[in-house]
Design an enzyme around this catalytic site. Sequence first.
Site, PDB file in Angstrom:
ATOM      1  N   SER A  70      -0.946  49.740   1.082  1.00 23.75           N
ATOM      2  CA  SER A  70      -0.259  49.374  -0.155  1.00 23.75           C
ATOM      3  C   SER A  70       0.678  50.480  -0.655  1.00 23.75           C
ATOM      4  O   SER A  70       1.569  50.905   0.074  1.00 23.75           O
ATOM      5  CB  SER A  70      -1.309  48.968  -1.195  1.00 23.75           C
ATOM      6  OG  SER A  70      -0.721  48.345  -2.297  1.00 23.75           O
ATOM      7  N   ASP A 137      -1.176  37.404   0.194  1.00 24.40           N
ATOM      8  CA  ASP A 137      -1.325  38.641  -0.580  1.00 24.40           C
ATOM      9  C   ASP A 137      -0.802  38.391  -1.995  1.00 24.40           C
ATOM     10  O   ASP A 137       0.364  38.031  -2.168  1.00 24.40           O
ATOM     11  CB  ASP A 137      -0.538  39.760   0.108  1.00 24.40           C
ATOM     12  CG  ASP A 137      -0.816  41.137  -0.474  1.00 24.40           C
ATOM     13  OD1 ASP A 137      -0.979  41.251  -1.707  1.00 24.40           O
ATOM     14  OD2 ASP A 137      -0.834  42.099   0.303  1.00 24.40           O
ATOM     15  N   HIS A 164      -5.026  41.108  -0.046  1.00 24.40           N
ATOM     16  CA  HIS A 164      -4.391  42.432  -0.065  1.00 24.40           C
ATOM     17  C   HIS A 164      -5.207  43.448   0.751  1.00 24.40           C
ATOM     18  O   HIS A 164      -5.100  44.648   0.542  1.00 24.40           O
ATOM     19  CB  HIS A 164      -4.208  42.896  -1.516  1.00 24.40           C
ATOM     20  CG  HIS A 164      -3.269  44.045  -1.683  1.00 24.40           C
ATOM     21  ND1 HIS A 164      -1.966  44.030  -1.237  1.00 24.40           N
ATOM     22  CD2 HIS A 164      -3.462  45.278  -2.233  1.00 24.40           C
ATOM     23  CE1 HIS A 164      -1.390  45.193  -1.524  1.00 24.40           C
ATOM     24  NE2 HIS A 164      -2.272  45.966  -2.123  1.00 24.40           N
TER      25      HIS A 164
END
Length: 186
Positions: A70, A137, A164
């Site tokens: 991320s 996501d 995610h």
Amino acid sequence: MNTVFIVHGYRAAPQNHWFPWLAQKIQSVGAACEIVHLEDSSAPQYEVWKECLHMQISPLDENSIVVAHSLGCLSSLDFLSEALKGKKLKAIFLIAPFKESLPALPELNGFIQQAKIDEHVIRTAIQKRFIFLSNNDPYVTAPESIRLGFAIHAQMVEIKSAGHFMQDDGFVEFSELWEKLNHLLV
């Protein structure tokens, strides 16, 4: 010896998600592993995170591999854009990466705008580049990851319904990632 650096993201810590599991797998095949700690992950500051990476990702050489998740992906790419000038990296694995502002997380806009990626350095200094993305996501859409993947000429792997890639999405282990990474360690 291979050294793998795992870089967490926003609102995460080294003990979250699949990071400890992956570190154990890496160490079980005789490679070194360091899970980087980024300060104040609930309110990330660009300069602070850059300094954390600078202090903890060392040495960088052709036996080094970075695995990032991320916001850790963007931070790592920004850091490596400078750190890799004149050096080579074995591989990078980017999980749910992005390079532009995220409508789902507007609080990160200031951080994202400061980060700069030298796509040429990333493409030429990192021998193997992988992106893992999910079709559902809630924070980083597949097109956002794909655009980055095209920019750095990465091999892209879609994992269906992975969210995610967090513990809440069922990711305390990440076998698809380990399968690709393990090939580079043995």
